[in-house]
Enzyme design. Structure first.
Site, short mmCIF file in Angstrom:
data_model
loop_
_atom_site.label_atom_id
_atom_site.label_comp_id
_atom_site.label_asym_id
_atom_site.label_seq_id
_atom_site.Cartn_x
_atom_site.Cartn_y
_atom_site.Cartn_z
N TYR A 203 0.79 -1.24 0.00
CA TYR A 203 0.00 0.00 0.00
C TYR A 203 0.82 1.29 0.00
O TYR A 203 0.28 2.36 -0.30
CB TYR A 203 -0.93 0.06 1.22
N HIS B 170 -1.54 -11.76 1.92
CA HIS B 170 -2.36 -10.81 1.17
C HIS B 170 -2.95 -11.46 -0.09
O HIS B 170 -2.23 -12.08 -0.87
CB HIS B 170 -1.45 -9.64 0.77
N1 LIG Z 1 -7.51 -8.32 -0.03
C1 LIG Z 1 -7.15 -7.36 0.79
O1 LIG Z 1 -6.29 -7.58 1.61
C2 LIG Z 1 -7.87 -6.03 0.78
C3 LIG Z 1 -8.61 -5.63 -0.34
C4 LIG Z 1 -9.35 -4.47 -0.23
C5 LIG Z 1 -9.33 -3.71 0.93
N2 LIG Z 1 -8.57 -4.11 1.99
C6 LIG Z 1 -8.51 -3.36 3.26
O2 LIG Z 1 -9.80 -2.88 3.55
C7 LIG Z 1 -9.74 -1.45 3.67
C8 LIG Z 1 -11.06 -0.86 3.32
O3 LIG Z 1 -11.34 -1.03 1.93
P1 LIG Z 1 -11.81 0.18 1.07
O4 LIG Z 1 -10.70 1.17 1.12
O5 LIG Z 1 -12.29 -0.25 -0.24
O6 LIG Z 1 -12.97 0.76 2.00
P2 LIG Z 1 -14.47 1.04 1.81
O7 LIG Z 1 -14.85 1.59 3.12
O8 LIG Z 1 -15.25 -0.11 1.29
O9 LIG Z 1 -14.53 2.18 0.65
C9 LIG Z 1 -13.78 3.29 0.74
C10 LIG Z 1 -14.16 4.24 -0.44
O10 LIG Z 1 -15.35 4.90 -0.14
C11 LIG Z 1 -15.11 6.31 0.07
N3 LIG Z 1 -15.78 6.67 1.32
C12 LIG Z 1 -15.47 6.28 2.58
N4 LIG Z 1 -16.35 6.81 3.46
C13 LIG Z 1 -17.23 7.55 2.75
C14 LIG Z 1 -18.35 8.34 3.11
N5 LIG Z 1 -18.75 8.47 4.37
N6 LIG Z 1 -19.02 8.96 2.10
C15 LIG Z 1 -18.65 8.83 0.83
N7 LIG Z 1 -17.57 8.11 0.42
C16 LIG Z 1 -16.87 7.46 1.38
C17 LIG Z 1 -13.62 6.47 0.17
O11 LIG Z 1 -13.21 7.70 -0.43
P3 LIG Z 1 -12.75 8.98 0.45
O12 LIG Z 1 -11.27 8.90 0.59
O13 LIG Z 1 -13.20 10.13 -0.40
O14 LIG Z 1 -13.47 8.91 1.76
C18 LIG Z 1 -13.10 5.26 -0.62
O15 LIG Z 1 -13.01 5.56 -2.00
C19 LIG Z 1 -8.55 -1.06 2.80
O16 LIG Z 1 -8.07 0.21 3.11
C20 LIG Z 1 -7.59 -2.15 3.17
O17 LIG Z 1 -7.01 -1.88 4.43
C21 LIG Z 1 -7.85 -5.26 1.93
#
Ligand SMILES: NC(=O)c1ccc[n+]([C@@H]2O[C@H](COP(=O)([O-])OP(=O)(O)OC[C@H]3O[C@@H](n4cnc5c(N)ncnc54)[C@H](OP(=O)(O)O)[C@@H]3O)[C@@H](O)[C@H]2O)c1
Length: 320
Positions: A58, A118
């Protein structure tokens, strides 16, 4: 903040966890500076978040290391990850150990709380279990990390076939998986086993693109209705999940998305990614609200309980 016990790890973890990857990368993905990202992590810590999830891939480990310098180490649950393949080609265990050592340096810490493999596909699971895990357990004995975890590759494993095996192998103390308003697979296929085997869970893909970016949900509903997978009326409205937003229900789509998953039996930590302080505050507030009304949850199950893989989109700039 509310805290729960992360399965057999015994760790007390905040129900809200800051995901430091995804599209936002704590803001770096949207062009914010490292100082702004550090300020956001500190704001999350001030609000009681103690789970910070990152990965070697990341590019946010070093800033997390700087952000946590001001707090006692045992106040934070640090989770990071190493890849076990590159472009489908297996990496040798020595390289995975080198990644662990590098994460310790980047995070500038003596130990990692949850070290995860991962994006492990079903095809790579035997390799993860037979060849990588035993080598990592020796590193665990040296004190480099406390608990071993594994994360699925949600966009490539909609049925969660990898985790359906991993939940029966004792070595994994924590699993990370996708679950959201329109992808309920884990309810029957994963959570009954994580609960029975006391495995900690980190949730991802709760909002991602589909529930945060205008037009995405409407386009998906049209596609699903054309395929006969959801009723036509959902394709004919510009607010298909509007039925969730009402007095006594959710206040917004993202509010509904986080509250829906937070109260699912088997869920411990809901990760969200953001580079926006207002979103950080709103998401924590949502995660601390009561469950969605029963009638709304029933309607979600009836309309979408059979779907697989909705909302499991790749990030713009990486593999998971
Ligand atoms: N296989 C893996 O290991 C894997 C894969 C995917 C994710 N992950 C982990 O899971 C975490 C979460 O996944 P994700 O980042 O996709 O999170 P998510 O919470 O599903 O989505 C985040 C997205 O939504 C937006 N967002 C968040 N809060 C919001 C709100 N209140 N209103 C409007 N838009 C909002 C964010 O943009 P803004 O920045 O504009 O808020 C971002 O683009 C990752 O950071 C990572 O640590 C792991």
């Amino acid at each position: 903040m509310e805290y729960v016990t992360l399965g057999k790890t015994g760790l007390r973890v905040s129900v809200a966890g800051l995901g430091c990857g995804g599209n936002s990368q704590v803001g770096l993905g949207h062009g914010k500076t490292e100082a702004e990202a550090i300020a956001l992590v500190r704001e999350a810590l001030d609000m009681g978040v103690n789970v910070l999830d990152t990965a070697a891939a990341y590019g946010t480990e070093a800033l997390i290391g700087k952000a946590i310098k001001t707090v006692p180490r045992d106040r934070v649950v640090l989770a990071t990850k190493a890849s076990i393949h590159r472009g489908g080609v297996r990496l040798p265990p020595t390289q995975v150990v080198a990644s662990l050592d590098n994460s310790l340096r980047q995070l500038d810490t003596d130990y990692i709380d949850v070290f995860q493999l991962h994006v492990v596909s079903p095809a790579l699971y035997d390799y993860a279990f037979n060849d990588i895990a035993p080598v990592l357990l020796r590193e665990k004995e040296k004190g480099k990390f406390r608990h071993l975890g594994i994360t699925e590759t949600s966009p490539n494993d909609h049925e969660q076939r990898m985790l359906q095996r991993a939940v029966h192998d004792e070595v994994w103390e924590v699993v990370m998986l996708g679950f959201n308003l329109m992808h309920h697979n884990a309810r029957a296929k994963v959570f009954p086993h994580t609960i029975a085997n006391r495995i900690g869970t980190f949730l991802m893909f709760v909002v991602r693109h589909i529930f945060s970016q205008p037009g995405r949900l409407e386009a998906k509903m049209r596609e699903l209705a054309d395929a006969g997978q959801v009723p036509q009326w959902l394709a004919e409205t510009d607010n298909p999940l509007g039925f969730l937003i009402h007095a006594g229900g959710a206040s917004s789509l993202t509010d509904a998305a986080y509250r829906f998953v937070r109260h699912e039996p088997g869920v411990h930590v809901v990760l969200f990614g953001t580079g926006n302080v207002d979103h950080l505050r709103a998401n924590i507030a949502s995660l601390l609200k009561p469950p969605l009304p029963v009638a709304d949850r029933q309607q979600l199950a009836e309309l979408f309980g059979h779907l697989l893989g909705v909302g499991l989109e790749l990030p713009y700039h990486s593999q998971a």
